[in-house]
Design a protein around this motif. Sequence first.
Motif, PDB file in Angstrom:
ATOM      1  N   GLY A 168       0.845  -1.196   0.000  1.00 41.78           N
ATOM      2  CA  GLY A 168       0.000   0.000   0.000  1.00 41.78           C
ATOM      3  C   GLY A 168       0.877   1.241   0.000  1.00 41.78           C
ATOM      4  N   GLY A 191      -4.339   3.541  -6.754  1.00 38.50           N
ATOM      5  CA  GLY A 191      -4.618   2.914  -5.463  1.00 38.50           C
ATOM      6  C   GLY A 191      -6.095   2.682  -5.216  1.00 38.50           C
ATOM      7  N   LEU A 194      -7.247   0.283  -2.565  1.00 34.91           N
ATOM      8  CA  LEU A 194      -6.942   0.499  -1.139  1.00 34.91           C
ATOM      9  C   LEU A 194      -8.178   1.044  -0.419  1.00 34.91           C
ATOM     10  CD1 LEU A 194      -3.478   2.272  -1.565  1.00 34.91           C
ATOM     11  CD2 LEU A 194      -3.877  -0.023  -0.632  1.00 34.91           C
TER      12      LEU A 194
END
Length: 288
Positions: A168, A191, A194
């Motif tokens: 991450g 991302g 995430l």
Amino acid sequence: MAPASSVQKEKVNEHCRVPRALTVAGSDSGAGAGIQADLKTFFALGVYGTCAITAVTAQNTQGVTAVHYLPPEMVAEQIDAVVADIGCDAVKTGMLGTAAIVEVVAAKILEHRLKNLVVDPVMVAKSGHLLLDPAAVSNLAKQLLPLARVVTPNLAEAEVLAQMQVTGTGNWKEAAKRIAGLGARYVLITGGHLPGPAVDLLYDGREFMEVSSARIETTSTHGTGCTYSAAIAAGLARGLDVPEAVRVAKEYVHAALKGAFPLGKGHGPTNHWAGYQAHGAGRTAGCG
Ligand code: PXL
């Protein structure tokens, strides 16, 4: 005799030069991802889209059921045909499928000196279907990435390209540095998978920038990566620099997720019409 007005030919807008973008990618019969998403995105962002199809997939919102790759020579012919006549201001690659197709696409980009290449390193469909032969990853890294102005891996693709686990935001800068080392001028690690806001990391080889938007809770996420990279290519075709093209593309994807409608029983498409007015098709090309 016909009145003069009816025989007068309408003149095309000769002063107007429309930005052109080429997508080299696979066809998605469900039209949420792939070539179809790319062309809709180009259209919505005021760019004339052309395409070279690498593969035909049979799929819907629930997944991919079959894939048929085109011969590499046919991919090359499509690129030649488009470039020789129409030209292109930016190119985007998506699903390339095989090492032979990656090779021929890289060779054609070099031969035609195509600028503003955005590589979306598509590897696996959401449904788990392989969209790139794992044996082709090294061709992608060695032949295509050195030609790229921007590469747009998601976290899973970043892991493969950087050859490290990407947990991450804690270590994605290290992954971005490794991917930049393969030759792409800008690396954009997306991302979206995430938790929390949808944050991406943009790296230009020196500085890191974060690009963020609020998360939209929706299952209509099919083709988000295709749409994002196509929107970046559209921005580059219109002459934006990379950070600005990424910013505008992020806004467009956000609007497309927010405006998504229910379709099918699985992961539906984003809404490529969303923000159509705000993003000004036609206006961007300077045409009436
Ligand atoms: O979203 C990646 C992707 C790209 N291209 C094609 C696809 C998919 C995902 O399913 O089908 C043709």
